[in-house]
Design a protein around this motif. Sequence first.
Motif, PDB file in Angstrom:
ATOM      1  N   MET A 182       0.828  -1.213   0.000  1.00  0.00           N
ATOM      2  CA  MET A 182       0.000   0.000   0.000  1.00  0.00           C
ATOM      3  C   MET A 182       0.856   1.253   0.000  1.00  0.00           C
ATOM      4  N   ILE A 183       1.876   1.295   0.845  1.00  0.00           N
ATOM      5  CA  ILE A 183       2.698   2.507   0.948  1.00  0.00           C
ATOM      6  C   ILE A 183       3.541   2.681  -0.308  1.00  0.00           C
ATOM      7  N   SER A 184       3.980   1.576  -0.907  1.00  0.00           N
ATOM      8  CA  SER A 184       4.752   1.658  -2.144  1.00  0.00           C
ATOM      9  C   SER A 184       3.893   2.215  -3.277  1.00  0.00           C
ATOM     10  N   GLU A 185       2.685   1.689  -3.421  1.00  0.00           N
ATOM     11  CA  GLU A 185       1.781   2.176  -4.465  1.00  0.00           C
ATOM     12  C   GLU A 185       1.445   3.652  -4.252  1.00  0.00           C
ATOM     13  N   LEU A 186       1.228   4.036  -3.006  1.00  0.00           N
ATOM     14  CA  LEU A 186       0.945   5.438  -2.706  1.00  0.00           C
ATOM     15  C   LEU A 186       2.140   6.312  -3.053  1.00  0.00           C
ATOM     16  N   ALA A 187       3.332   5.876  -2.674  1.00  0.00           N
ATOM     17  CA  ALA A 187       4.534   6.669  -2.948  1.00  0.00           C
ATOM     18  C   ALA A 187       4.743   6.846  -4.452  1.00  0.00           C
ATOM     19  N   VAL A 188       4.498   5.808  -5.229  1.00  0.00           N
ATOM     20  CA  VAL A 188       4.617   5.912  -6.691  1.00  0.00           C
ATOM     21  C   VAL A 188       3.605   6.926  -7.220  1.00  0.00           C
ATOM     22  N   ASP A 189       2.375   6.823  -6.746  1.00  0.00           N
ATOM     23  CA  ASP A 189       1.316   7.735  -7.176  1.00  0.00           C
ATOM     24  C   ASP A 189       1.647   9.184  -6.807  1.00  0.00           C
ATOM     25  N   LEU A 190       2.091   9.380  -5.582  1.00  0.00           N
ATOM     26  CA  LEU A 190       2.418  10.741  -5.136  1.00  0.00           C
ATOM     27  C   LEU A 190       3.629  11.301  -5.870  1.00  0.00           C
ATOM     28  N   ALA A 191       4.622  10.469  -6.128  1.00  0.00           N
ATOM     29  CA  ALA A 191       5.800  10.930  -6.876  1.00  0.00           C
ATOM     30  C   ALA A 191       5.398  11.379  -8.281  1.00  0.00           C
ATOM     31  N   SER A 192       4.472  10.662  -8.876  1.00  0.00           N
ATOM     32  CA  SER A 192       3.965  11.056 -10.189  1.00  0.00           C
ATOM     33  C   SER A 192       3.265  12.406 -10.107  1.00  0.00           C
ATOM     34  N   GLN A 193       2.490  12.596  -9.059  1.00  0.00           N
ATOM     35  CA  GLN A 193       1.807  13.869  -8.862  1.00  0.00           C
ATOM     36  C   GLN A 193       2.815  14.997  -8.635  1.00  0.00           C
ATOM     37  N   VAL A 194       3.865  14.718  -7.878  1.00  0.00           N
ATOM     38  CA  VAL A 194       4.918  15.717  -7.650  1.00  0.00           C
ATOM     39  C   VAL A 194       5.499  16.160  -8.993  1.00  0.00           C
ATOM     40  N   GLU A 195       5.778  15.208  -9.879  1.00  0.00           N
ATOM     41  CA  GLU A 195       6.338  15.534 -11.194  1.00  0.00           C
ATOM     42  C   GLU A 195       5.405  16.457 -11.973  1.00  0.00           C
ATOM     43  N   LYS A 196       4.109  16.170 -11.916  1.00  0.00           N
ATOM     44  CA  LYS A 196       3.134  17.000 -12.621  1.00  0.00           C
ATOM     45  C   LYS A 196       3.113  18.421 -12.052  1.00  0.00           C
ATOM     46  N   VAL A 197       3.186  18.544 -10.749  1.00  0.00           N
ATOM     47  CA  VAL A 197       3.160  19.872 -10.129  1.00  0.00           C
ATOM     48  C   VAL A 197       4.437  20.630 -10.470  1.00  0.00           C
ATOM     49  N   LEU A 198       5.572  19.964 -10.400  1.00  0.00           N
ATOM     50  CA  LEU A 198       6.831  20.630 -10.739  1.00  0.00           C
ATOM     51  C   LEU A 198       6.845  21.124 -12.185  1.00  0.00           C
ATOM     52  N   ALA A 199       6.187  20.406 -13.070  1.00  0.00           N
ATOM     53  CA  ALA A 199       6.154  20.795 -14.482  1.00  0.00           C
ATOM     54  C   ALA A 199       5.206  21.971 -14.742  1.00  0.00           C
ATOM     55  N   MET A 200       4.322  22.236 -13.809  1.00  0.00           N
ATOM     56  CA  MET A 200       3.318  23.294 -13.948  1.00  0.00           C
ATOM     57  C   MET A 200       3.909  24.638 -13.490  1.00  0.00           C
ATOM     58  N   PRO A 201       3.746  25.689 -14.274  1.00  0.00           N
ATOM     59  CA  PRO A 201       4.199  27.002 -13.811  1.00  0.00           C
ATOM     60  C   PRO A 201       3.498  27.376 -12.496  1.00  0.00           C
ATOM     61  N   MET A 202       4.205  28.017 -11.610  1.00  0.00           N
ATOM     62  CA  MET A 202       3.682  28.374 -10.289  1.00  0.00           C
ATOM     63  C   MET A 202       2.340  29.108 -10.389  1.00  0.00           C
ATOM     64  N   ALA A 203       2.213  30.001 -11.332  1.00  0.00           N
ATOM     65  CA  ALA A 203       0.992  30.803 -11.471  1.00  0.00           C
ATOM     66  C   ALA A 203      -0.228  29.966 -11.831  1.00  0.00           C
ATOM     67  N   GLU A 204       0.000  28.751 -12.337  1.00  0.00           N
ATOM     68  CA  GLU A 204      -1.106  27.898 -12.757  1.00  0.00           C
ATOM     69  C   GLU A 204      -1.441  26.801 -11.741  1.00  0.00           C
ATOM     70  N   ARG A 205      -0.759  26.792 -10.614  1.00  0.00           N
ATOM     71  CA  ARG A 205      -0.972  25.740  -9.619  1.00  0.00           C
ATOM     72  C   ARG A 205      -2.171  25.980  -8.720  1.00  0.00           C
ATOM     73  N   GLY A 206      -2.692  27.179  -8.721  1.00  0.00           N
ATOM     74  CA  GLY A 206      -3.865  27.489  -7.908  1.00  0.00           C
ATOM     75  C   GLY A 206      -3.511  27.919  -6.502  1.00  0.00           C
ATOM     76  N   PHE A 207      -4.055  29.028  -6.118  1.00  0.00           N
ATOM     77  CA  PHE A 207      -3.853  29.544  -4.766  1.00  0.00           C
ATOM     78  C   PHE A 207      -5.188  30.024  -4.233  1.00  0.00           C
ATOM     79  N   GLU A 208      -5.398  29.780  -2.962  1.00  0.00           N
ATOM     80  CA  GLU A 208      -6.617  30.250  -2.302  1.00  0.00           C
ATOM     81  C   GLU A 208      -6.600  31.778  -2.259  1.00  0.00           C
ATOM     82  N   GLU A 209      -7.732  32.358  -2.502  1.00  0.00           N
ATOM     83  CA  GLU A 209      -7.856  33.815  -2.425  1.00  0.00           C
ATOM     84  C   GLU A 209      -7.993  34.231  -0.961  1.00  0.00           C
ATOM     85  N   MET A 210      -7.199  35.180  -0.559  1.00  0.00           N
ATOM     86  CA  MET A 210      -7.264  35.695   0.817  1.00  0.00           C
ATOM     87  C   MET A 210      -8.378  36.732   0.863  1.00  0.00           C
ATOM     88  N   GLU A 211      -9.230  36.622   1.867  1.00  0.00           N
ATOM     89  CA  GLU A 211     -10.331  37.584   1.987  1.00  0.00           C
ATOM     90  C   GLU A 211     -10.012  38.668   2.975  1.00  0.00           C
TER      91      GLU A 211
END
Length: 104
Positions: free
Chosen positions: A75-104
């Motif tokens: 379970m932890i191995s499969e999760l780590a593989v999945d999360l590492a893949s997600q990390v790669e996708k986020v790193l490839a995304m420009p910071m401005a496109e990653r989404g940020f919560e709007e401060m009110e």
Amino acid sequence: MDTDDFSEMAWEIIVRAAQVSDTLKVELGAMSMEHATEDDWLRGAREYLQEIVEAPEEFVEFWDLEEEEGVTATMISELAVDLASQVEKVLAMPMAERGFEEME
């Protein structure tokens, strides 16, 4: 860096970790304090997740995850593989496109 300053995409990595293991969620969150930027944290998380993929039994045994959380090495191995893949996708995304919560 504080996790409160993460983009929505980076924060989602921690949320997804929590769905399987509170321990991994905490470990990833605590790592943020060791990094100055989100990208630095993502690279550190990628390295940490790769270590888990390479030795999932050690991670599970060290944290007693089977007993404490019902999480197996598979379970932890499969999760780590999945999360590492997600990390790669986020790193490839420009910071401005990653989404940020709007401060009110």
